[in-house]
Design a protein around this motif. Structure first.
Motif, mmCIF file in Angstrom:
data_model
loop_
_atom_site.group_PDB
_atom_site.id
_atom_site.type_symbol
_atom_site.label_atom_id
_atom_site.label_comp_id
_atom_site.label_asym_id
_atom_site.label_seq_id
_atom_site.Cartn_x
_atom_site.Cartn_y
_atom_site.Cartn_z
ATOM 1 N N TRP A 1 8.972 22.155 3.223
ATOM 2 C CA TRP A 1 9.277 20.761 3.555
ATOM 3 C C TRP A 1 8.016 20.050 4.050
ATOM 4 C CZ3 TRP A 1 9.089 18.356 8.407
ATOM 5 C CH2 TRP A 1 9.572 17.049 8.432
ATOM 6 N N ALA A 2 7.222 20.721 4.870
ATOM 7 C CA ALA A 2 5.984 20.111 5.373
ATOM 8 C C ALA A 2 5.033 19.815 4.209
ATOM 9 C CB ALA A 2 5.310 21.032 6.386
ATOM 10 N N GLY A 3 4.994 20.672 3.210
ATOM 11 C CA GLY A 3 4.178 20.422 2.025
ATOM 12 C C GLY A 3 4.653 19.186 1.274
ATOM 13 N N LYS A 4 5.975 19.013 1.177
ATOM 14 C CA LYS A 4 6.523 17.827 0.513
ATOM 15 C C LYS A 4 6.184 16.562 1.297
ATOM 16 C CE LYS A 4 10.359 20.279 -1.638
ATOM 17 N NZ LYS A 4 11.813 20.463 -1.653
ATOM 18 N N VAL A 5 6.246 16.633 2.613
ATOM 19 C CA VAL A 5 5.891 15.476 3.443
ATOM 20 C C VAL A 5 4.416 15.132 3.254
ATOM 21 C CG1 VAL A 5 5.614 14.687 5.839
ATOM 22 C CG2 VAL A 5 7.713 15.815 5.134
ATOM 23 N N ASP A 6 3.560 16.137 3.224
ATOM 24 C CA ASP A 6 2.128 15.895 3.016
ATOM 25 C C ASP A 6 1.873 15.254 1.654
ATOM 26 O OD1 ASP A 6 1.548 16.949 5.491
ATOM 27 O OD2 ASP A 6 0.995 18.934 4.721
ATOM 28 N N ASN A 7 2.560 15.723 0.614
ATOM 29 C CA ASN A 7 2.409 15.122 -0.712
ATOM 30 C C ASN A 7 2.899 13.683 -0.729
ATOM 31 O OD1 ASN A 7 1.275 17.403 -1.849
ATOM 32 N ND2 ASN A 7 3.239 18.203 -2.566
ATOM 33 N N PHE A 8 3.973 13.381 -0.012
ATOM 34 C CA PHE A 8 4.486 12.014 0.072
ATOM 35 C C PHE A 8 3.467 11.097 0.751
ATOM 36 C CE2 PHE A 8 6.984 8.871 2.599
ATOM 37 C CZ PHE A 8 7.415 8.087 1.547
ATOM 38 N N LYS A 9 2.897 11.553 1.856
ATOM 39 C CA LYS A 9 1.896 10.748 2.562
ATOM 40 C C LYS A 9 0.654 10.540 1.696
ATOM 41 C CE LYS A 9 3.313 11.971 7.238
ATOM 42 N NZ LYS A 9 2.906 12.642 8.483
ATOM 43 N N LEU A 10 0.239 11.568 0.969
ATOM 44 C CA LEU A 10 -0.900 11.435 0.065
ATOM 45 C C LEU A 10 -0.601 10.412 -1.027
ATOM 46 C CD1 LEU A 10 -3.671 12.384 -0.986
ATOM 47 C CD2 LEU A 10 -2.447 14.150 -2.262
ATOM 48 N N CYS A 11 0.597 10.452 -1.581
ATOM 49 C CA CYS A 11 0.994 9.512 -2.632
ATOM 50 C C CYS A 11 0.963 8.077 -2.101
ATOM 51 C CB CYS A 11 2.384 9.871 -3.145
ATOM 52 S SG CYS A 11 2.970 8.825 -4.482
ATOM 53 N N LEU A 12 1.480 7.867 -0.889
ATOM 54 C CA LEU A 12 1.464 6.520 -0.304
ATOM 55 C C LEU A 12 0.039 6.016 -0.097
ATOM 56 C CD1 LEU A 12 4.332 6.688 2.360
ATOM 57 C CD2 LEU A 12 4.371 5.575 0.116
ATOM 58 N N SER A 13 -0.833 6.902 0.384
ATOM 59 C CA SER A 13 -2.223 6.469 0.621
ATOM 60 C C SER A 13 -2.932 6.182 -0.703
ATOM 61 C CB SER A 13 -2.985 7.509 1.428
ATOM 62 O OG SER A 13 -3.150 8.693 0.684
ATOM 63 N N GLN A 14 -2.641 6.952 -1.741
ATOM 64 C CA GLN A 14 -3.233 6.689 -3.052
ATOM 65 C C GLN A 14 -2.741 5.358 -3.610
ATOM 66 O OE1 GLN A 14 -2.120 10.241 -5.193
ATOM 67 N NE2 GLN A 14 -4.046 11.276 -4.703
ATOM 68 N N ASP A 15 -1.455 5.059 -3.431
ATOM 69 C CA ASP A 15 -0.932 3.766 -3.875
ATOM 70 C C ASP A 15 -1.602 2.616 -3.129
ATOM 71 O OD1 ASP A 15 0.720 4.923 -5.712
ATOM 72 O OD2 ASP A 15 2.566 4.678 -4.542
ATOM 73 N N LYS A 16 -1.827 2.802 -1.836
ATOM 74 C CA LYS A 16 -2.467 1.761 -1.028
ATOM 75 C C LYS A 16 -3.901 1.517 -1.509
ATOM 76 C CE LYS A 16 -3.471 0.619 3.775
ATOM 77 N NZ LYS A 16 -3.421 1.096 5.165
ATOM 78 N N VAL A 17 -4.636 2.587 -1.782
ATOM 79 C CA VAL A 17 -6.016 2.466 -2.269
ATOM 80 C C VAL A 17 -6.030 1.802 -3.644
ATOM 81 C CG1 VAL A 17 -8.024 3.781 -3.051
ATOM 82 C CG2 VAL A 17 -6.928 4.361 -0.887
ATOM 83 N N ALA A 18 -5.098 2.199 -4.515
ATOM 84 C CA ALA A 18 -5.034 1.604 -5.853
ATOM 85 C C ALA A 18 -4.691 0.123 -5.780
ATOM 86 C CB ALA A 18 -4.011 2.347 -6.699
ATOM 87 N N ALA A 19 -3.798 -0.263 -4.888
ATOM 88 C CA ALA A 19 -3.436 -1.676 -4.722
ATOM 89 C C ALA A 19 -4.639 -2.477 -4.223
ATOM 90 C CB ALA A 19 -2.262 -1.813 -3.764
ATOM 91 N N HIS A 20 -5.371 -1.906 -3.292
ATOM 92 C CA HIS A 20 -6.567 -2.590 -2.781
ATOM 93 C C HIS A 20 -7.606 -2.735 -3.890
ATOM 94 C CE1 HIS A 20 -9.678 -3.890 -0.034
ATOM 95 N NE2 HIS A 20 -10.471 -2.938 -0.495
ATOM 96 N N TYR A 21 -7.773 -1.711 -4.702
ATOM 97 C CA TYR A 21 -8.732 -1.752 -5.801
ATOM 98 C C TYR A 21 -8.344 -2.837 -6.805
ATOM 99 C CZ TYR A 21 -11.328 -0.358 -9.966
ATOM 100 O OH TYR A 21 -12.129 -0.358 -11.077
ATOM 101 N N ARG A 22 -7.065 -2.893 -7.167
ATOM 102 C CA ARG A 22 -6.602 -3.914 -8.106
ATOM 103 C C ARG A 22 -6.775 -5.319 -7.537
ATOM 104 N NH1 ARG A 22 -2.154 -0.462 -8.365
ATOM 105 N NH2 ARG A 22 -2.406 1.044 -10.027
ATOM 106 N N LYS A 23 -6.603 -5.451 -6.233
ATOM 107 C CA LYS A 23 -6.709 -6.761 -5.577
ATOM 108 C C LYS A 23 -8.156 -7.231 -5.523
ATOM 109 C CE LYS A 23 -5.828 -8.789 -1.053
ATOM 110 N NZ LYS A 23 -5.362 -8.488 0.302
ATOM 111 N N THR A 24 -9.094 -6.308 -5.294
ATOM 112 C CA THR A 24 -10.495 -6.703 -5.102
ATOM 113 C C THR A 24 -11.330 -6.646 -6.373
ATOM 114 O OG1 THR A 24 -11.075 -4.438 -4.477
ATOM 115 C CG2 THR A 24 -10.507 -5.983 -2.692
ATOM 116 N N THR A 25 -10.863 -5.989 -7.423
ATOM 117 C CA THR A 25 -11.626 -5.879 -8.662
ATOM 118 C C THR A 25 -10.942 -6.724 -9.739
ATOM 119 O OG1 THR A 25 -12.198 -3.622 -8.046
ATOM 120 C CG2 THR A 25 -12.622 -4.278 -10.329
#
Length: 133
Positions: free
Chosen positions: A45-69
């Protein structure tokens, strides 16, 4: 000590250590097995939570990249692929009774009749040893 004697002594000590390290451990108690199963479930379960948090942070970085580029491709309409694992919940498996688990009773118990058959000698062996008249 000579070099050969030291080498032999080191090899002997290494063999003893390897022999002790390969000793068979006793089977775990039911309580220890249940605790280990719960720890494994919590770790998964802790591994699944870590993967979820990683996915959210990747989405946030991708959104910022799309917004600034300005030349970045727009996001797909499918949305985020992140799935929240939810809170930790563990339900231990129900232990089956011994007979329902596929185990068999040992021979000679009340549930199985004793073997009263006497082995018979093969007929061919008796005919071959009989003298011909």
């Amino acid at each position: 000590m000579t070099f050969l004697a030291r080498k032999t002594l080191v090899a002997l000590c290494a063999t003893c250590v390897c022999t002790l390290a390969s000793a068979k451990l006793p089977p775990p108690t039911p309580e220890a097995a249940a605790k280990a199963a719960e720890a494994a479930a919590k770790s998964a379960w802790a591994g699944k939570v870590d993967n979820f948090k990683l996915c959210l942070s990747q989405d946030k970085v991708a959104a910022h990249y799309r917004k600034t580029t300005p030349s970045a491709k727009p996001a797909t309409a499918a949305g985020t692929g992140c799935t929240d694992p939810g809170p930790f919940a563990y339900t231990p498996p129900v232990a089956k009774p011994i007979e329902a688990a596929g185990a068999h009773s040992p021979p000679g118990t009340a549930s199985s009749p004793p073997n009263t058959q006497v082995p018979q000698a093969p007929a061919a062996a008796g005919a071959a040893s009989a003298p011909k008249s």
